[in-house]
Write an enzyme that holds these catalytic residues in place. Structure first.
Site, short mmCIF file in Angstrom:
data_model
loop_
_atom_site.label_atom_id
_atom_site.label_comp_id
_atom_site.label_asym_id
_atom_site.label_seq_id
_atom_site.Cartn_x
_atom_site.Cartn_y
_atom_site.Cartn_z
CE LYS A 145 -4.04 -2.18 0.55
NZ LYS A 145 -3.55 -3.69 0.61
CE LYS A 197 -6.10 1.66 -0.74
NZ LYS A 197 -5.95 1.10 -2.25
NE ARG A 200 -1.93 -6.55 -9.91
CZ ARG A 200 -2.33 -7.55 -8.57
NH1 ARG A 200 -1.78 -8.75 -8.96
NH2 ARG A 200 -2.54 -7.41 -7.54
NE ARG A 255 -7.22 -6.68 -10.74
CZ ARG A 255 -6.19 -6.42 -9.57
NH1 ARG A 255 -5.81 -7.22 -8.63
NH2 ARG A 255 -5.72 -5.06 -9.38
NE ARG A 268 -15.09 -5.51 -1.28
CZ ARG A 268 -15.07 -6.68 -0.69
NH1 ARG A 268 -14.39 -7.10 0.16
NH2 ARG A 268 -16.25 -7.47 -0.89
CG ASP A 275 -3.23 -3.46 -8.00
OD1 ASP A 275 -2.95 -4.35 -9.21
OD2 ASP A 275 -3.62 -4.00 -7.03
#
Length: 316
Positions: A127, A162, A212, A227, A235, A275
């Site tokens: 992160k 998050k 990704r 995704r 999400r 990402d």
């Protein structure tokens, strides 16, 4: 031919129809390399000796059911006696993962070749690593302070919160302009100020997918896996029910990957998963990047072959 030791989760937990480590193993075996496997808990060191593991030599059966056969038990395999060690333990990056990187770094001092490099794994929180590249990220806050989060929400109006140690979309919350449940969500994530969290401006481009981008040896794979969230989710993670769609990299994707790839590769990160939502970098995945099989099946680009090409070149 090389002996490749995969340090990974239990083999029986693999889903070979989609597992990227399985795809690596399959390509390596196709080229004649010997496959070895162990779990992080099987690593050990004793004064006077070297880092070793209780490992198994395996052969892939060629089927997805009963997909491997143990050919030999190796109760005290010295990691330095293998040609390469591939650290493929899935997140979370917890204390045991941290300790494993120290054992693997000792194995490096003894002559082992470890990918990704253990020190680089420790130095790149998945992160927080984006903080080094602010030119590519959306408005972002890292804090323990509830007051800071509230001020950020007042400014941005629509945010994502998050935890720093989450995986697969775990613990991700969206708070819209009305601020509904913001206090409760902050308390849940920051444990009343005891834990640091990340807050980012919500990116509506998530509807087109959380991309990704795989970077191998500093060079991006030419297709990403977008995704796409399903059923009202925010999400896109596959583990959270997202739908994976392979697509060519955009110009912005290439700009991000082209900037980060050489920097991260020089630090010993052979395989990285970036990402990207829309034009914004959101995470840098280094522990066990996935999506090999989905990209290969949909786009026809053999990701595992590219990875083994780069691995073999690094061992020459």
């Amino acid at each position: 031919m090389a002996q490749l030791l995969f340090v990974a989760d239990p083999l029986d937990s693999f889903k070979p129809y989609k597992d990227s480590t399985f795809a690596m193993m399959r390509e390596a075996q196709r080229r004649g390399h010997t496959l070895l496997a162990c779990e992080p808990r099987e690593l050990r060191w004793q004064r006077g000796g070297r880092i070793s593991a209780s490992a198994r030599q395996i052969r892939l059966s060629g089927t997805l059911d009963d997909w491997y056969v143990v050919e030999a038990e190796l109760p005290a395999l010295a990691l330095a006696d293998t040609d390469a060690v591939l650290m493929r333990k899935d997140p979370p990056f917890d204390s045991e993962f941290f300790y494993a990187t120290h054992l693997l770094e000792q194995a490096e001092r003894e002559g082992a070749r470890v990918f990704n490099k253990p020190r680089a794994l420790r130095d790149h929180s998945e992160k927080l690593a984006i903080l080094e590249f602010p030119q590519f990220i959306a408005p972002t806050l890292v804090t323990r302070s509830a007051a800071d989060v509230r001020a950020f929400h007042a400014e941005q109006r629509d945010i994502i919160l998050k935890p720093l140690d989450g995986m697969g979309g775990m613990g991700i919350f969206r708070v819209r302009d009305d601020g509904l449940n913001l206090g409760s969500i902050i308390e849940t994530l920051n444990k009343n100020g005891a834990q640091t969290i990340m807050v980012q401006r919500f990116l509506p481009q998530i509807s087109a997918g959380d991309k990704r981008i795989l970077v191998i040896g500093g060079e991006p794979v030419p297709f990403s896996l977008a995704r796409i969230p399903q059923d009202g989710e925010v999400r896109g993670n596959l583990a959270a029910g997202g739908k994976g769609v392979a697509q060519p990299l955009t110009e912005r994707d290439r700009e991000i990957a082209g900037t980060l790839g050489p920097v991260l590769a020089a630090r010993g990160l052979m395989l990285v998963g970036l990402d990207v939502i829309g034009d914004s970098l959101t995470e840098i995945n280094v522990t066990s990047p996935t999506c090999f099989q989905e990209i290969t099946q949909q786009a026809g680009f053999d990701v595992a072959a590219r990875f083994i090409d780069v691995l073999e070149a690094s061992l020459r």
